[in-house]
Each structure stands twice: as structure tokens, then as C-alpha cells.
Design an enzyme around this catalytic site. Structure first.
Site, PDB file in Angstrom:
ATOM      1  CB  ALA A 170     -71.821  60.005 100.316  1.00 33.48           C
ATOM      2  CG  HIS A 194     -69.352  52.059 103.411  1.00 30.16           C
ATOM      3  ND1 HIS A 194     -70.372  51.645 103.981  1.00 30.16           N
ATOM      4  CD2 HIS A 194     -68.201  52.099 104.072  1.00 30.16           C
ATOM      5  CE1 HIS A 194     -69.826  51.040 105.103  1.00 30.16           C
ATOM      6  NE2 HIS A 194     -68.605  51.334 105.164  1.00 30.16           N
ATOM      7  CB  VAL A 196     -74.153  51.313 104.559  1.00 26.50           C
ATOM      8  CG1 VAL A 196     -73.871  50.374 105.797  1.00 26.50           C
ATOM      9  CG2 VAL A 196     -73.493  52.543 104.504  1.00 26.50           C
ATOM     10  CE  LYS A 197     -72.737  56.415 101.547  1.00 23.29           C
ATOM     11  NZ  LYS A 197     -71.463  55.789 102.447  1.00 23.29           N
ATOM     12  CG  HIS A 198     -78.252  54.200  96.946  1.00 18.48           C
ATOM     13  ND1 HIS A 198     -77.555  55.273  97.396  1.00 18.48           N
ATOM     14  CD2 HIS A 198     -79.689  54.447  97.103  1.00 18.48           C
ATOM     15  CE1 HIS A 198     -78.564  56.199  97.765  1.00 18.48           C
ATOM     16  NE2 HIS A 198     -79.860  55.537  97.710  1.00 18.48           N
TER      17      HIS A 198
END
Length: 399
Positions: A170, A194, A196-198
Site C-alpha cells: 500500500a 487512497h 494519500v498514496k502515490h
């Protein structure tokens, strides 16, 4: 803590607007990509899904990719495909979000928490063998903060014991282990999208695999256990015919969501490079501060830098983590903590898990603070974080 006590650092906060620890970066091309799908014939279960899967497979070097409605759903699918069932044990780390262990419970299995390496904060391979029993079915290493776990050692143990390796990546889209892309190494690898991910699809997840049997099971599992694949049908009444062959779930993602992911993936290299630059700046500027321990980077891995985690040297400070956390928030820096060890949550306590089983993870939890890190940050943002950390740590230093 009272407002008065927080104000002792003196003067106004280092920044006037709150900086979150992470957030999405959306541009006009992303918006156009979503609009294009909204104006098309398919907004779910359409051709954009297959395109996104193919794009992720190509990016990671995996043969197959299967998109899900969330990273959690993807992990659940991986546990099903691995054959995890009632009473099976799965080794994982407590230094993760609850989903890494919940996915085992969904299948009736039992998570077995193994402590972390005190330098990398990843699953400690030397402790894995000690926790393998005749019930062990799989290992779920988590690439904490984007730094890959020691996959060669973990996979070697898994092969010796005939266990399945499900990587929780994740945090690690774009990361590499010994020049091999994460997503192409273990039996299955989960990615999260999500915000906030890359890259983001709003909510969403993906499993990559090189195993065709796992691939077919994953496809079917996300759609109620239903298949139209003529090679899998037990009979065939006609071109309309489909079969529900096992109890699956509705874990499908929409074309609307993946259209955003397709556009975002085109920018992934730039996103990761920006994260690396921010991390390098933090390391350069905060390195001289004796009261904190900076992230330890292994020479044979290439982190994708999802998180930048400080470890407080509490023996050198006059305050605990809570006070320092609140003081940084007072400076409008949106720090966070990753993670509460999973087995310390009330639900896991109700299952019989007790404090003390992973002392390194528990100690780290008491000392961790996560700094803001996302591709949309500019130089002023990162300077504000550095200035706030220096200001707060200096105030609470016992020197």
C-alpha cells in the site's frame, strides 16, 4: 494540553495555514480523464478497468493485475486466492494499518504478529521461522513507509515451508528491491489508491501476480464468485449463461475511479521523484538534531517514500510524544502517527491478543511521529515543517 502551555514556544505559528500529512494531487488532465468516462457508454465494469489493470501490470512488471474497490478488498481477495481458511495462521507485522491483519480474519484465519526490525521497522525475517507452525499458510510482509521488506529472506523461508507470500505494498508503488519492481516479486502484491498514496482513484486497490490460477480466482472473487469464462463453467445453457461457483463479494471498482488512476499513473515517476526530493531535504536539514532518529535506508532497496517517520529520542527530551505532537500541530503542521500496533486495538484484545508480544513495535509506536510528505508540497511547505520541528524539539530538548 492547555493553549497557554502550547504557546510557550513564542510568537506566531511558523505557518498560517494547516499543512496535512498527505493529500492527493489532481490536475486538469485528471479531471478531463474522468469527464471522458462520464460521457462514455461505460461508467462501471467497462474497458477502462482492463486498461488500468494493464497499465499497472506493465508498470510493475507483473503478468496480471486485478483491480478492486479498495486496498482492503484486494487483500481479502488475495487471502481467498491463497486458500486461507478456518484456523489457518498468517504471519504479519503489527506495524501497519488494521487491514493487513483483518483480511486474514475475514477468511476465518488467525493473524500471527511478528516483531519488526528496529532499523527498518519492517517485518524481522529472523523471527519469522520461530513463529511458523503446521497451521501457517502465508506471510504478509508490509513495505512500511515505502521501503521494501527483506523479500529474498522472506520468500526463501516461504518456499521452504510452502507458504504463500502476499506483499502489502500500500505504501510502495514504484519502490524497488534489488532493482526488481515491487509488484513482480511475491506471489501476490497489493497496492492502494487512497488519496494519500502515490496515485489515487479516490478509493481503490490492486493485486498483481504472475500466477494465472491466482489471477482467475481474484477476478471471480471480486464479482460475487461469478464467472462467464467458458473454460470454468460446469455447464453452458447459452451465450447469456454465467455461474456463481463460490461465495464471493461485490468488490468491483468503477470506470470513473480508474479513469482517474489511468491519468495519475502517467505522472507517477514525477510524483515519486518529488517525494524523494522532499525526503532528502528532511534528512539533510533534520540530520544534525540529536533528539530524533531519521529513517534508515538500506542500500539495496529504493523506497517510494510514502511516509517520512521520525523516531523521538525521549531520553533526550523533557516531554513525551503527545506533547511534541500537539506542539507541532499548534504550528499548523499536520503530523500523524503510523501506526498503533494492530493487536493493541480493542477488537484484537477481545480476541486474546495482549500487550508485550512485539516489544520493538510497541516501543516504536510510543516514539513515532510522521511528517507531511506528498507531491503537492512546495519549498515553503517543507521549510515550514523543518522550521517547526527544529523549534519544537529545541524547546523540549533536555540539553
Amino acid at each position: 494540553m492547555s493553549e497557554d502551555k502550547l504557546a510557550i514556544h513564542g510568537g506566531a505559528p511558523v505557518r498560517g495555514r494547516y499543512l496535512p500529512y498527505g493529500r492527493q494531487v489532481i490536475d486538469e488532465e485528471d479531471i478531463k480523464s474522468v469527464i471522458k468516462v462520464l460521457q462514455s457508454d461505460f461508467i462501471t465494469t467497462g474497458p477502462a478497468i482492463e486498461q488500468f489493470e494493464a497499465d499497472i501490470a506493465r508498470f510493475t512488471g507483473a503478468k496480471y493485475a486485478v483491480a478492486f474497490s479498495s486496498g482492503t478488498a484486494a487483500l481479502h481477495g488475495a487471502c481467498f486466492a491463497a486458500g486461507i481458511g478456518e484456523g489457518d495462521e498468517v504471519i504479519t507485522t503489527p506495524m501497519t494499518f488494521a487491514a493487513s491483519a483483518n483480511c486474514v480474519l475475514y477468511q476465518g484465519g488467525q493473524p500471527v504478529f511478528v516483531d519488526i526490525d528496529p532499523l527498518t521497522y519492517n517485518l524481522d525475517p529472523t523471527l519469522i521461522k520461530q513463529n511458523i507452525t503446521e497451521k501457517t499458510k502465508a506471510i504478509i510482509p508490509v513495505h512500511f513507509t515505502g521501503q521494501p521488506a527483506e523479500l529474498d529472506e522472506i520468500i526463501k523461508i516461504a518456499r521452504e515451508k510452502k507458504l504463500v507470500v502476499i506483499e502489502d505494498a500500500a505504501h510502495a508503488l514504484g519502490a524497488k528491491y534489488k532493482n526488481r519492481s515491487i509488484g513482480s516479486i511475491g506471489d501476490m502484491t497489493m497496492f492502494s489508491f487512497h488519496p494519500v498514496k502515490h496515485i489515487t482513484t479516490g478509493e481503490g486497490g490492486m493485486i498483481t501476480t504472475n500466477n494465472e490460477k491466482f489471477y482467475e480466482k481474484l477476478l471471480q472473487f471480486r464479482t460475487h464468485g461469478i464467472t462467464r469464462n467458458q473454460g470454468l463453467l460446469r455447464k453452458n445453457d447459452g451465450p447469456w449463461y454465467y455461474e456463481m461457483q463460490f461465495l464471493g463479494f461485490n468488490y468491483r471498482i468503477t470506470d470513473i475511479q480508474v479513469s482517474l488512476g489511468i491519468s495519475q499513473l502517467k505522472k507517477i515517476d514525477g510524483f515519486i521523484e518529488k517525494r524523494k526530493q522532499l525526503a532528502e531535504f528532511y534528512t539533510k536539514e533534520l540530520g544534525p538534531i540529536e533528539e530524533i532518529i531519521l529513517p534508515h535506508q538500506l542500500s539495496h532497496v529504493d523506497s517510494s517514500w510514502h511516509l517520512y517517520v521520525l523516531r523521538l529520542q525521549l531520553s533526550k527530551l523533557t516531554a513525551g510524544r503527545k506533547e511534541i505532537f500537539q506542539a507541532l500541530q499548534k504550528e499548523n503542521i499536520g503530523v500523524n502517527v503510523h501506526y498503533i500496533p494492530v493487536y493493541l486495538h480493542p477488537y484484537y484484545e477481545s480476541l486474546g491478543f495482549q500487550k508485550g508480544i512485539c516489544p520493538v513495535a510497541e516501543s516504536c509506536y510510543e516514539e513515532f511521529i510522521t511528517l507531511p510528505l506528498f507531491a503537492g508540497m512546495d519549498h515553503r511547505d517543507v521549510m515550514d515543517v523543518v522550521d517547526a520541528v527544529k523549534k519544537v524539539i529545541s524547546h523540549y530538548s533536555n540539553k
